[in-house]
Design a protein around this motif. Structure first.
Motif, mmCIF file in Angstrom:
data_model
loop_
_atom_site.group_PDB
_atom_site.id
_atom_site.type_symbol
_atom_site.label_atom_id
_atom_site.label_comp_id
_atom_site.label_asym_id
_atom_site.label_seq_id
_atom_site.Cartn_x
_atom_site.Cartn_y
_atom_site.Cartn_z
ATOM 1 N N ALA A 121 0.278 3.592 -9.632
ATOM 2 C CA ALA A 121 0.892 4.735 -9.022
ATOM 3 C C ALA A 121 1.691 5.399 -9.839
ATOM 4 O O ALA A 121 1.734 6.803 -9.868
ATOM 5 C CB ALA A 121 1.963 4.107 -8.016
ATOM 6 N N LEU A 165 0.932 9.459 -10.380
ATOM 7 C CA LEU A 165 1.746 10.443 -10.074
ATOM 8 C C LEU A 165 2.236 11.416 -11.413
ATOM 9 O O LEU A 165 2.484 12.589 -11.147
ATOM 10 C CB LEU A 165 2.893 10.023 -9.414
ATOM 11 C CG LEU A 165 2.863 9.827 -7.819
ATOM 12 C CD1 LEU A 165 2.883 11.344 -7.233
ATOM 13 C CD2 LEU A 165 1.785 9.174 -7.598
ATOM 14 N N ALA A 195 3.453 4.706 -3.576
ATOM 15 C CA ALA A 195 3.381 6.012 -4.049
ATOM 16 C C ALA A 195 4.553 6.767 -3.549
ATOM 17 O O ALA A 195 4.856 7.716 -4.311
ATOM 18 C CB ALA A 195 2.242 6.372 -3.201
ATOM 19 N N LEU A 239 -0.198 11.262 0.179
ATOM 20 C CA LEU A 239 -0.257 10.032 -0.648
ATOM 21 C C LEU A 239 -0.113 8.924 0.254
ATOM 22 O O LEU A 239 0.946 8.899 1.185
ATOM 23 C CB LEU A 239 0.767 9.831 -1.683
ATOM 24 C CG LEU A 239 0.837 11.352 -2.637
ATOM 25 C CD1 LEU A 239 1.976 11.271 -3.409
ATOM 26 C CD2 LEU A 239 -0.319 11.320 -3.558
ATOM 27 N N ASP A 249 -1.563 4.472 1.143
ATOM 28 C CA ASP A 249 -2.275 3.286 0.542
ATOM 29 C C ASP A 249 -3.177 2.769 1.802
ATOM 30 O O ASP A 249 -2.901 3.048 2.768
ATOM 31 C CB ASP A 249 -1.370 2.363 0.107
ATOM 32 C CG ASP A 249 -0.590 1.624 1.021
ATOM 33 O OD1 ASP A 249 -0.718 1.241 2.032
ATOM 34 O OD2 ASP A 249 1.096 1.807 1.022
ATOM 35 N N PHE A 280 -3.901 4.564 -2.716
ATOM 36 C CA PHE A 280 -3.624 3.656 -3.435
ATOM 37 C C PHE A 280 -4.092 2.088 -2.901
ATOM 38 O O PHE A 280 -3.806 2.074 -1.690
ATOM 39 C CB PHE A 280 -2.019 3.772 -4.024
ATOM 40 C CG PHE A 280 -1.848 4.822 -4.798
ATOM 41 C CD1 PHE A 280 -2.083 4.963 -6.072
ATOM 42 C CD2 PHE A 280 -1.370 6.014 -4.015
ATOM 43 C CE1 PHE A 280 -1.642 6.322 -6.975
ATOM 44 C CE2 PHE A 280 -1.104 7.200 -4.683
ATOM 45 C CZ PHE A 280 -1.298 7.369 -6.097
#
Length: 602
Positions: free
Chosen positions: A390, A394, A415, A462, A464, A490
């Motif tokens: 992550a 980023l 994230a 963003l 997961d 993610f």
């Protein structure tokens, strides 16, 4: 002459338009709100965005309000629709976001008979709304809507709910004449009943606060989401006061953007996922000027007292002294209080700006200590070969998102922490999180709300694989509207599935079985890309941001960070990255006294 007449549903819609509420989010179906939907369809000057589920509709209204500062309305059907909306209302309530929820209800004569889809909407939502009421008579609809909107916007903002029985929606009533003076007069009329909160505290309190700040040797300005909720003027006042008093400033997760992260005085975000410099500054301060935040346990350990005195600024009097006792409480709007502090600072006898020799000498050792912490933290922020995935993604997003002036919506998780640390936060309304409760599934529908207001603005979501599931069906809503949303997903940390399910379930980041999010997105018509190598991050991000279609970038499970299990009463064990299980740590897992923690580079 016969008076013009309208239905109760038309009266509700007209009252909302009169109060500048013109954005409506709703779901398909729901006979109990059919007249309201028909009234919206016939009314010019309103925008209606359809979503797949009521919870997502409330999150979309929340995202719309956070990005624009304007209030939106949500229509939910009775029964299951109200129940589904509770999670979204809880998030809006915790983050002080004004949302008006219109809930359908069975015929008034059937209330209390356990009719089909009857539910106690007021009782169900009482703890997650600021105010709620049933509209019993159609001729009262406009006045009740006026009051609801004013309550939602006045003081500490929050969601309100109005229950509208189906017969009230259909009843014909005379058209209400517009109030003399327009919307301003209406706001004054309903505001007097809602109870106005003072915009600024007495001058004597501001003068006393300025004297405390001038006497402090290690002051810290601590800003929360209330600064963002107060509007752009509050963020400007925060930056101006921090500059004139030369104060280091720390921010909560929801306040990122209130002070530009490139500003020398901005120390970053507090908490476990934030900046070590910000945490150290708060722990060593002798005076904390707390503005628009409740001092929750994610920013400051519950039960611990602050190391110094506290000046607490909040528009909600009940938030002051709730957790930490305040030496000086200042009840009022953040923008007005910060402006007042700045004015009194410059007007104090014998003092000019903080660049005076006396003020500079007083704060010089404090700034030297902060600069030392920054120097120590710099190596940890530099790119590392084994940095969590992550953080790598980023960092690669930092410059492209800054150049696009993109809005980022993010779910609670890895994230969020990486984005708080690595992205450039330059303006309010560009970083949207569900900070109060960390509601899973917030980010995707919140992005829908942003795009509904600003269809041409770049928006990046963003999330997961775990947090996305509750509102995954909104992939269809984005595709239907043709918005070029960028969704980066993610993977959760990898756990050895041969360990006990109870130990794995102790972590919100672990899921035993995961769906293929990219395959689901492809089925909804999205373009997808699977990121399988860390070396390809920059190329994948460039392709994602350049696309003019809904685009999902999924970080492959092979790049997931390992999960380690940390015994409650002992040191952390080594991370588990593969199927092999270390026999030395297996007993600790079987005892059930474990807590998961990410294996990060120290």
């Amino acid at each position: 002459m016969t008076a013009r007449r309208q239905s109760g549903s038309q009266a509700v819609v007209q009252a909302l338009v009169d109060r500048d509420v013109t954005m409506f989010f709703l779901c398909s179906g729901g006979a109990l709100i059919a007249p309201l939907c028909e009234a919206l369809g016939a009314r010019a000057g309103v925008r209606v965005v359809r979503l797949s589920q009521e919870r997502a509709a409330v999150h979309a209204a929340e995202g719309y309000a956070k990005a624009t500062g304007q209030m939106a309305a949500v229509l939910v059907s009775g029964g299951p629709g109200v129940a589904a909306a509770v999670a979204g209302l809880m998030s809006s309530m915790a983050d002080s976001v004004p949302v008006l929820c219109l809930a359908g209800q069975v015929d008034s004569a059937l209330i209390g008979t356990d009719a089909f889809r009857e539910c106690d909407a007021l009782g169900i939502t009482r703890s997650v709304t600021k105010w709620s009421r049933r509209i019993d008579l159609a001729h009262d609809a406009a006045d009740i809507v006026d009051r609801a909107v004013q309550i939602a916007r006045n003081g500490r903002c929050g969601p309100v709910l109005l229950e509208v029985p189906i017969d009230v929606q259909r009843t014909q009533v005379p058209v209400r004449r517009p109030a003399a003076g327009g919307a301003a007069a209406m706001a004054a009329r309903s505001g007097s009943r809602a109870g106005q909160v003072p915009r600024s505290p007495p001058d004597r309190r501001l003068v006393h606060s300025v004297a405390q700040i001038r006497a402090a040797r290690r002051p810290v300005l601590y800003a929360g989401g209330g600064v963002i909720r107060s509007g752009v003027a509050a963020s400007e006042a925060l930056a101006a006061f921090a500059q004139v008093a030369d104060l280091p400033c720390v921010l909560t997760m929801s306040a990122l953007g209130a002070l530009p992260s490139a500003d020398r005085r901005c120390l970053g975000c507090l908490g476990e996922q934030g900046s070590p410099v910000a945490n150290l500054a708060l722990r060593n301060a002798d005076l904390v000027i707390c503005v628009g935040t409740r001092l929750d346990e994610r920013s400051w350990p519950r039960g611990e007292s602050l190391p110094g005195a506290l000046i607490h600024v909040d528009i909600d009097p009940t938030s002051i002294n709730k957790i930490c006792p305040a030496a000086t409480p200042l009840v009022g709007d953040c923008a007005e209080v910060l402006k007042g502090l700045g004015q009194h600072w410059l007007q104090a006898p014998g003092f000019g700006a903080a660049t005076d020799d006396g003020a500079a000498a007083r704060l010089q050792p404090w700034w030297q200590a902060i600069d030392g912490w920054r120097h120590e933290a710099t190596p940890a922020d530099a790119p590392q070969p084994r940095a969590p995935i992550a953080d790598q993604v980023l960092r690669a997003l930092r410059e492209p998102l800054a150049s696009l002036d993109a809005v980022v919506t993010v779910d609670d998780g890895l994230a969020q922490g990486a984005g708080a640390r690595h992205l450039q936060h330059r303006l309010p309304g560009r970083w949207l999180v569900s900070a109060g409760v960390g509601m899973p599934g917030f980010a995707l529908p919140a992005a829908v709300g942003v795009l509904a207001a600003q269809p041409r603005r770049p928006v990046v979501c963003l999330s997961d694989a775990n947090a996305l599931l509750p509102t995954l069906h909104e992939l269809q809503s984005v595709y239907d509207h043709g918005w070029p949303l960028k969704l980066i997903v993610f993977p959760p940390p990898v756990a050895d599935l041969r360990r006990s399910a109870a130990a794995c379930a102790a972590s919100p980041s672990v899921m035993i079985q995961r769906p293929d999010i990219a395959a689901v997105a492809r089925a909804f018509g999205w373009r997808i890309h699977r990121l399988k190598s860390a070396a390809a991050i920059e190329r994948a991000i460039a392709e994602c941001l350049a696309s003019d279609e809904p685009y999902l970038l999924q970080v492959d499970l092979s790049l997931a960070d390992p999960l380690r299990f940390e015994p409650v009463d002992g040191p952390a064990v080594e991370p588990v990255a593969g199927p092999a299980v270390d026999p030395a740590v297996e007993p600790a897992v079987e005892q059930g006294r474990t807590r998961p923690a990410l294996a990060r580079e120290r």
